[in-house]
Structures are given as C-alpha cells and as structure tokens.
Design a protein around this motif. Sequence first.
Motif, PDB file in Angstrom:
ATOM      1  N   ALA A  44       0.850  -1.190   0.000  1.00  0.00           N
ATOM      2  CA  ALA A  44       0.000   0.000   0.000  1.00  0.00           C
ATOM      3  C   ALA A  44       0.884   1.237   0.000  1.00  0.00           C
ATOM      4  CB  ALA A  44      -0.910   0.003   1.227  1.00  0.00           C
ATOM      5  N   PHE A  45       0.446   2.255  -0.762  1.00  0.00           N
ATOM      6  CA  PHE A  45       1.126   3.556  -0.803  1.00  0.00           C
ATOM      7  C   PHE A  45       0.140   4.616  -0.330  1.00  0.00           C
ATOM      8  CE2 PHE A  45       2.242   7.601  -2.690  1.00  0.00           C
ATOM      9  CZ  PHE A  45       3.621   7.658  -2.579  1.00  0.00           C
ATOM     10  N   GLY A  46       0.508   5.385   0.687  1.00  0.00           N
ATOM     11  CA  GLY A  46      -0.377   6.431   1.187  1.00  0.00           C
ATOM     12  C   GLY A  46      -0.004   6.853   2.589  1.00  0.00           C
ATOM     13  N   PHE A  47      -1.005   7.315   3.331  1.00  0.00           N
ATOM     14  CA  PHE A  47      -0.768   7.811   4.682  1.00  0.00           C
ATOM     15  C   PHE A  47      -0.780   6.668   5.697  1.00  0.00           C
ATOM     16  CE2 PHE A  47      -2.521  11.473   2.426  1.00  0.00           C
ATOM     17  CZ  PHE A  47      -1.673  12.493   2.833  1.00  0.00           C
ATOM     18  N   TYR A  48       0.143   6.710   6.638  1.00  0.00           N
ATOM     19  CA  TYR A  48       0.095   5.777   7.772  1.00  0.00           C
ATOM     20  C   TYR A  48       0.393   6.576   9.049  1.00  0.00           C
ATOM     21  CZ  TYR A  48       5.242   5.731   7.762  1.00  0.00           C
ATOM     22  OH  TYR A  48       6.567   6.087   7.820  1.00  0.00           O
ATOM     23  N   PRO A  49      -0.118   6.130  10.214  1.00  0.00           N
ATOM     24  CA  PRO A  49       0.096   6.877  11.465  1.00  0.00           C
ATOM     25  C   PRO A  49       1.564   6.851  11.881  1.00  0.00           C
ATOM     26  CG  PRO A  49      -1.702   5.293  11.676  1.00  0.00           C
ATOM     27  CD  PRO A  49      -0.984   4.953  10.413  1.00  0.00           C
ATOM     28  N   GLN A  50       2.066   8.008  12.337  1.00  0.00           N
ATOM     29  CA  GLN A  50       3.406   8.085  12.914  1.00  0.00           C
ATOM     30  C   GLN A  50       3.426   9.180  13.959  1.00  0.00           C
ATOM     31  OE1 GLN A  50       7.525   7.442  11.107  1.00  0.00           O
ATOM     32  NE2 GLN A  50       7.330   9.656  10.952  1.00  0.00           N
ATOM     33  N   GLY A  51       3.841   8.827  15.186  1.00  0.00           N
ATOM     34  CA  GLY A  51       3.865   9.801  16.268  1.00  0.00           C
ATOM     35  C   GLY A  51       2.479  10.367  16.517  1.00  0.00           C
ATOM     36  N   ASP A  52       2.404  11.692  16.584  1.00  0.00           N
ATOM     37  CA  ASP A  52       1.109  12.337  16.812  1.00  0.00           C
ATOM     38  C   ASP A  52       0.485  12.811  15.504  1.00  0.00           C
ATOM     39  OD1 ASP A  52       2.922  14.281  16.227  1.00  0.00           O
ATOM     40  OD2 ASP A  52       2.458  15.579  17.936  1.00  0.00           O
ATOM     41  N   GLY A  53       0.926  12.250  14.381  1.00  0.00           N
ATOM     42  CA  GLY A  53       0.369  12.633  13.091  1.00  0.00           C
ATOM     43  C   GLY A  53       0.480  11.502  12.093  1.00  0.00           C
ATOM     44  N   PHE A  54       0.863  11.841  10.870  1.00  0.00           N
ATOM     45  CA  PHE A  54       0.913  10.851   9.799  1.00  0.00           C
ATOM     46  C   PHE A  54       2.174  11.055   8.961  1.00  0.00           C
ATOM     47  CE2 PHE A  54      -3.444  11.634  10.948  1.00  0.00           C
ATOM     48  CZ  PHE A  54      -4.004  10.363  11.020  1.00  0.00           C
ATOM     49  N   ALA A  55       2.529   9.988   8.222  1.00  0.00           N
ATOM     50  CA  ALA A  55       3.610  10.057   7.248  1.00  0.00           C
ATOM     51  C   ALA A  55       3.122   9.405   5.961  1.00  0.00           C
ATOM     52  CB  ALA A  55       4.853   9.352   7.773  1.00  0.00           C
ATOM     53  N   ILE A  56       3.842   9.647   4.870  1.00  0.00           N
ATOM     54  CA  ILE A  56       3.517   9.028   3.585  1.00  0.00           C
ATOM     55  C   ILE A  56       4.566   7.960   3.302  1.00  0.00           C
ATOM     56  CG2 ILE A  56       3.357   9.399   1.092  1.00  0.00           C
ATOM     57  CD1 ILE A  56       2.428  12.256   1.724  1.00  0.00           C
ATOM     58  N   GLY A  57       4.100   6.754   2.964  1.00  0.00           N
ATOM     59  CA  GLY A  57       5.053   5.691   2.723  1.00  0.00           C
ATOM     60  C   GLY A  57       4.424   4.481   2.079  1.00  0.00           C
ATOM     61  N   ILE A  58       5.220   3.396   2.070  1.00  0.00           N
ATOM     62  CA  ILE A  58       4.766   2.096   1.556  1.00  0.00           C
ATOM     63  C   ILE A  58       4.841   1.093   2.697  1.00  0.00           C
ATOM     64  CG2 ILE A  58       5.222   0.238  -0.094  1.00  0.00           C
ATOM     65  CD1 ILE A  58       6.525   2.306  -1.930  1.00  0.00           C
ATOM     66  N   TRP A  59       3.790   0.325   2.878  1.00  0.00           N
ATOM     67  CA  TRP A  59       3.755  -0.689   3.928  1.00  0.00           C
ATOM     68  C   TRP A  59       2.955  -1.898   3.452  1.00  0.00           C
ATOM     69  CZ3 TRP A  59       0.607   3.446   3.638  1.00  0.00           C
ATOM     70  CH2 TRP A  59      -0.756   3.263   3.866  1.00  0.00           C
ATOM     71  N   LEU A  60       2.893  -2.916   4.303  1.00  0.00           N
ATOM     72  CA  LEU A  60       2.183  -4.150   3.973  1.00  0.00           C
ATOM     73  C   LEU A  60       0.891  -4.223   4.781  1.00  0.00           C
ATOM     74  CD1 LEU A  60       5.427  -4.700   3.735  1.00  0.00           C
ATOM     75  CD2 LEU A  60       4.680  -7.020   3.272  1.00  0.00           C
ATOM     76  N   PRO A  61      -0.249  -3.919   4.185  1.00  0.00           N
ATOM     77  CA  PRO A  61      -1.496  -3.801   4.948  1.00  0.00           C
ATOM     78  C   PRO A  61      -2.103  -5.140   5.368  1.00  0.00           C
ATOM     79  CG  PRO A  61      -1.908  -3.431   2.618  1.00  0.00           C
ATOM     80  CD  PRO A  61      -0.426  -3.582   2.765  1.00  0.00           C
ATOM     81  N   ARG A  62      -1.720  -6.245   4.722  1.00  0.00           N
ATOM     82  CA  ARG A  62      -2.347  -7.526   5.025  1.00  0.00           C
ATOM     83  C   ARG A  62      -1.628  -8.311   6.125  1.00  0.00           C
ATOM     84  NH1 ARG A  62      -4.254 -10.231  -0.744  1.00  0.00           N
ATOM     85  NH2 ARG A  62      -5.811  -8.639  -1.290  1.00  0.00           N
ATOM     86  N   ILE A  63      -0.561  -7.741   6.640  1.00  0.00           N
ATOM     87  CA  ILE A  63       0.187  -8.407   7.702  1.00  0.00           C
ATOM     88  C   ILE A  63      -0.129  -7.722   9.023  1.00  0.00           C
ATOM     89  CG2 ILE A  63       2.501  -8.917   8.572  1.00  0.00           C
ATOM     90  CD1 ILE A  63       3.444  -9.116   5.720  1.00  0.00           C
ATOM     91  N   GLN A  64      -0.478  -8.529  10.019  1.00  0.00           N
ATOM     92  CA  GLN A  64      -0.879  -7.954  11.300  1.00  0.00           C
ATOM     93  C   GLN A  64       0.246  -7.126  11.917  1.00  0.00           C
ATOM     94  OE1 GLN A  64      -1.690 -10.767  14.480  1.00  0.00           O
ATOM     95  NE2 GLN A  64      -3.385  -9.524  15.204  1.00  0.00           N
ATOM     96  N   GLN A  65       1.471  -7.633  11.780  1.00  0.00           N
ATOM     97  CA  GLN A  65       2.646  -6.897  12.275  1.00  0.00           C
ATOM     98  C   GLN A  65       3.032  -5.854  11.220  1.00  0.00           C
ATOM     99  OE1 GLN A  65       6.029  -9.383  12.933  1.00  0.00           O
ATOM    100  NE2 GLN A  65       7.253  -7.770  13.896  1.00  0.00           N
TER     101      GLN A  65
END
Length: 776
Positions: A44-65
């Motif tokens: 996934a490419f988009g916003f993810y939570p970081q600290g007290d706000g958000f960042a833009i990045g790539i992550w794996l949304p289907r993995i619980q960890q």
Amino acid sequence: MLLIFLLLSSIFCKAIAQHSIISPGSSLTPTNISYWSSESGHFAFGFYPQGDGFAIGIWLPRIQQATVIWTANRDDPPLSRNATLILNTEGKLVLQQRGSEPKFIANIPKPASSASMLNSGNFVLYDSESKIIWQTFDAPTDTILPGQHLAAEEQLVSSISNKIHKSGRFALRMRRNGNLVMLALEYPLQRDYFYWISQTANAGDNVTLNLDTNGLLYLLDTNGKNIRTLSDGRTMFDQAMYRATIDADGIFRLYSHNLDRYSNWSMEWQSSDNKCDPTGLCGSNAYCTVVDQVVACACPSGFDFIDQSQKNLGCLPNSSADDCLHIKESSQAFNELEGISWKAEPYSTLPSSTKEACRQECLKDCYCEAAVYRNQQCGKHRLPLRFGKAQEKPSMTTFIKARVVDLGMKTGASNRKKELRTRGILIACTAISTLVSLALVIFGILFYRYRVWNYKKITSQGNDELFEDAILRSFAYDELKKATNNFEDEIGRGAFGTVYRGVISNGNRAVAIKRLGEVVAEGEREFRNEMKVIGRTHHKNLVRLFGYCHDGSNRLLVYEYMCNGSLADFLFRSEQKPAWEERIEIALNIARGIVYLHEECETQIIHCDIKPENILMDEKGSAKIADFGLSKLLMPNQSRTYTVIRGTRGYVAPEWHTNLPITVKVDVYSYGKMLLEIICCRRNVDLNVPDDQVVLASWVYDCFEANELDNLIQDEEVQEGKLERLVKVGLWCIQDEPSSRPSMKNVVLMLEGTIDIPDPPAPPSFSSSNNDTTGT
C-alpha cells in the motif's frame, strides 16, 4: 492470425492485471488511512500513522505486524489530518497542507501521465509513453525488496525505532570501490569506523547489492558476476515474501514472511550475531553489554550518563582530572573493568609484565586517565574512551583513574560544621538585627560619596591614574561622537563591530571606541549587566574596558588604546619577524590572560574567538586579549553550554560542529592554532607554499614526527628544547577531543617548563585527511 491476436491480447491483459493505474486528479487523505494498493493487495502507498500525526510511505497492509518499507521525506515533521496527497493534472505528485506551500514527493524530469503501486513493492510514475520516470526503488530508506538493488554510493539508513521511521544513526553503504560497509553516520567515512565490511574491495566501480525473489542476498560486480553471497536463500516456506533491512540497532537483516496474516517475520540472516558490534552504539566512555538478548549501555564506576533518557549519548566522569598535578599519588585510585574492549588508540604503549605494573605506569603519568592491559601490553589513554563493548572471551583489563574521597574525614567535618552552625544561629539571631541596618546605612553613604568623588575627578581633572581606578563609566552618545570627530578615524573592523580612535578626559586620554553590531543582549538592563561583568575583569594581559554607551540603538564600548596594532600585524605584516624570545613571551602573556578569564575572574568567561586579530600590542610590546566577554558568558552554576557557532574559520574547535558541549576547551583549541602561528610566523593556511605545507598544523605535526622541527623556523637560532616544548603544547591544544586538551593553567605550566609534556598523538582530523581509504 487470430491465434496470434488472442495470444497478444492475453499477454496484454496479464500485464494490465499486474498493477492498478492511478490517474491524474487522484488524491488521498489521512482520514480512514486511505491508500493506493498494489493489484495483489500486499503493498500500500499512502498515509500511515506516525507519532502524533501521519507520514507518507509504503507498507504491507495484510500483515498484522505492520511493516513500513519506504517513507517519503522521512525527516519532516508528522503530517496533520488536513493533509492531501494528489497526483495533480499537471503531472506532479504533490503534498498539500493547509497554511503551507505545496511540497513535491517526487522530483521528475517531465509531467507524469499516471502512477502505480506495483506488486513488487515499487511505487512508480509513468510518462505519456508508459515509461517509468520515477520509482521508490531508486530512493530506498532502510529496506530493499526482491528485484531492487543498491548501487555504488547509495545507502540504506536505519530508522530511529520500529515505530518512528525518521533517519536513525546507522547506514549500510555501497562504496565506489566495491565494498559494502556498515557505519555510524556520526563518524567519518573511513575504514577505522566501519563495523562490518564485505571484503569485496577492488571488484570494480559498479558493484551492486541485490535481493532476489528466492531470498538470495548477494553482490554482483560490473560484469554481472556474483562475487559474494550473503544469504543462501533457503526458507522453510513454499511461498514467501522477503525484505532486507538495516534495523534501528544497526544490524542488517534478511527477513521472510509466509504471507499468513497472523504470522511474524522470520529472520533468515544477519550481518552480526553480536548486537554490540555497531560502532558508537553507546556513546563515549560507555560500553555495550547484552543481557538476555537485550542490548544495554553502561557507565564505568565514577561516570554518569549524560542523559538518563538517552543512554546512547554516552557518559561523563563525575569528577575532574584537570588538576591532577596537584593531587598526591596516594590520594588517587583506579576503577577496574574486566572484559571490556575499546576501539581507541592509546597515546602511548609500552610492555608491561603484569596488570599491576600497567596500573602503576598510568598512576605516574598525569595525562593518563585510563590504561588498558592486554597481552602484556599497557596502553595509556586520555578520555573519552570510545566504542566499548563486553568481550565474549575476556582478555582485557581497563583501569580508569579516579579520585579517592576520605569518607571518615568528610563525615567528621560535616558533624563539626553542624555543631558550629547550631551555636552560631543563636549568636547570629541576636546580632544581625542590630548590625544589618547600621551597616547598610554606612555602606550607602560611603558608596555614594565614592562614586561622586570619582566622577568629579574624571570629568574635571583628566587625571589618568584616577581614570584607571574608577568604576565603569556610562558615556553619552554625543560625547563619544565628539571624541571620535564624528567617527572618522577608523582603526579596525571585527566580528563585533567597527573600532575608532578617540580622545576623552579633556583631550588627555586616547581611547579605542568600538561601535557594536547586534551581538549582545537587546535590553538596556541586560546590556548594562554584561558591561559590569566585563568591567570587573582586570588583568595585565586583558585590554581594559573604561566605559560604555547605551543610547537607543547605539551601543559603544570605550577601551584603552593599543598603539601597536594587533598580533596579526606583528606576525604576518611586519617586514621583520619578532625575535624568538619575544614570541615565547607573547605566547605566555596570552595564555595567562586566558587562564584569568577561565578560572580567576569573578564570572568565568569563554572568549570563543581567540585569534591573532583579537590580540593587541601595547607601547611596550606586551600582548593583551581584546573582545573578551562579548560572546556568551558561562555563569558559575553551569559547566557547559550549547549555542550557535561562534569564532573565526580556522580557529573554531570541532565541537562547534557537533552536539558536544561547548566548554572552555574551545578557547584551548583556538589558542593552540594561534600558538603554531606564533611559532612559525605564518597563517594557518597558506596557499603560497609547497602543497605539503599549506595546512600549518598538519605540516607542524609531520615535522615533529620526522624530528625536523628546524624546518619550521629557518634561519633562526633557537634552543631545540624550547622549540619542541612549544610545538608539543600547540599539538596537545588542537586535539579533536576536548578532554584530550590541557586546561589553560596546565598550558602555562608547560610553556614555563614546570611540567613534562608527553609526545602528543596526531589529531584525528590530520589522520582523516591524510588516510588513503580507496581500498575500503
């Protein structure tokens, strides 16, 4: 024909299905964590939570960890909820936030026609011909994925932690010479500071680190040949996803995942089994240990953490050893550490048959603050010790010098003090009420009369001796304007302002009047307080401040007039160089003046700009320090201060460029640079000399090492012992580590020949610049 058409159509449809197309005008917001997904749904490419706000990045949304593998503008502050990411109609991928200028996520050579989150984990932008014009695979953060490679001069930088993805302290770097290396970013890019090396130097200019879909992590040379395999690529899973990440702890690891939502990542390979291997993991004077697989930083006995909440910053001794010359050997002891290795070069190494003999060698040497005994060798060190870690097979003993405090004497003195205090309270209570009022009245009357008497003498008689003894005087701006003939006679310019010659006290007194820029406290009260501090500094090697003016925006200082210019004129511009003995006396005078500023005046002062231009010469040829007190003052209840860089290029101590504390040792460094100039009668950097002599400090050390000090003072007759002594002092003063530099009091003792001077090591900055690191 029909068969070919159907075949081509099938291939085209499969190609389209590999990824979803993002068209201009598409946008994302942090609300509900919206993102653009790969066709497989794994990335996934988009916003993810970081600290007290958000960042833009790539992550794996289907993995619980949740696992972030790439972050855009990772060191920017967290984004707010009103942020919007848009691929606009102009073909730019732009971040917009309310109240801020738009920010580009990708630097692209031409407008993008579309974008896509690929199944490989690569987010790409396409031009109108469907060619990739930008991709995240070309700008990795801390991770590479299968199909991605790390090219020459590219690097992965660890995150601060698993949850905070800002740039951390460690890097994995692919060097131009073919070596893949790991290092701490705060240390120089040279072999001595690498804590892991692939040993593939000289394999060519275009070696790359690669990861394939089977989990094989390997290095390819220019011809595409596998020159080293890091992992064997085997895994227990039939189908797996891989990533190679430099983790926050500085270890490079290969992970696999079986794509089960509730499974965790499995580690397949790591660069080191010892979590203490990363250089500088625990900071100066601290050492790293591993307890139950958890890394911990510890301070030796007699040391405290600089910051308990950030133990990786290192430790500081809780007592000073600057005055070791005045401490008896019997009152010193050592704290002993077994099984801790340090990556620090001793300034002296000598054979030693036993640990006790090594301890005694350090005890006899005032400059030895720690000794390391190993294999019948004793290495003597100055603090700080660096890169300490526990050994798996202890074979090293460290002795760290400590001061003994007699607890019995301390307790007895404390009890006697309490007894005297109790008795004194009874007497004081009855006496204070009657004496205080009387004393205040008498003091007020005398002080008032004294000030009135002095002021009248200064203004009416013009007597120079009375002028010298008077308290600091406040001048009117018009008075100084008249004294300088409307500021016409300019005699110098410096970092703090312009200096004019003037005449006051009924035309009998020549003075230097400095017109300040915006360099001191803005308020009138703060300005006057600073002037009082400077006015109370009286030493024969300091330029005397007579008074000041604070009239609106006009701020001026009135100094004694120094008729022979600056030391810079004396050394560099005079046709005839000052005699050798004269130079020694100048060096001593300046050192004594700095000792007064650091240790003897009422308020300790760090000058921050010691250089030949700030040393003025009086009519007798005596050197006096100018511009003291115009930089930040160090109050008695402080031991260090952080501030913006002050001083002059070429004389500025290394700690101004780091996050190290700023102490009186910055003046020691500047004095050392200037002392070498005094010895050689030339500037720090001179482009009109042979290449190996351009940088004075480096040339002086080379001559010292080669026992060719005569080259420094050609055609002059000097005593070899005196020359060597001054050179040694200068080289000790310009050590990169502040704790390795002597105090100014010890500098004076060294110059006077009162104490012996051990041979100084080469300052790291010299060896750094001279090292040939092309093979690492």
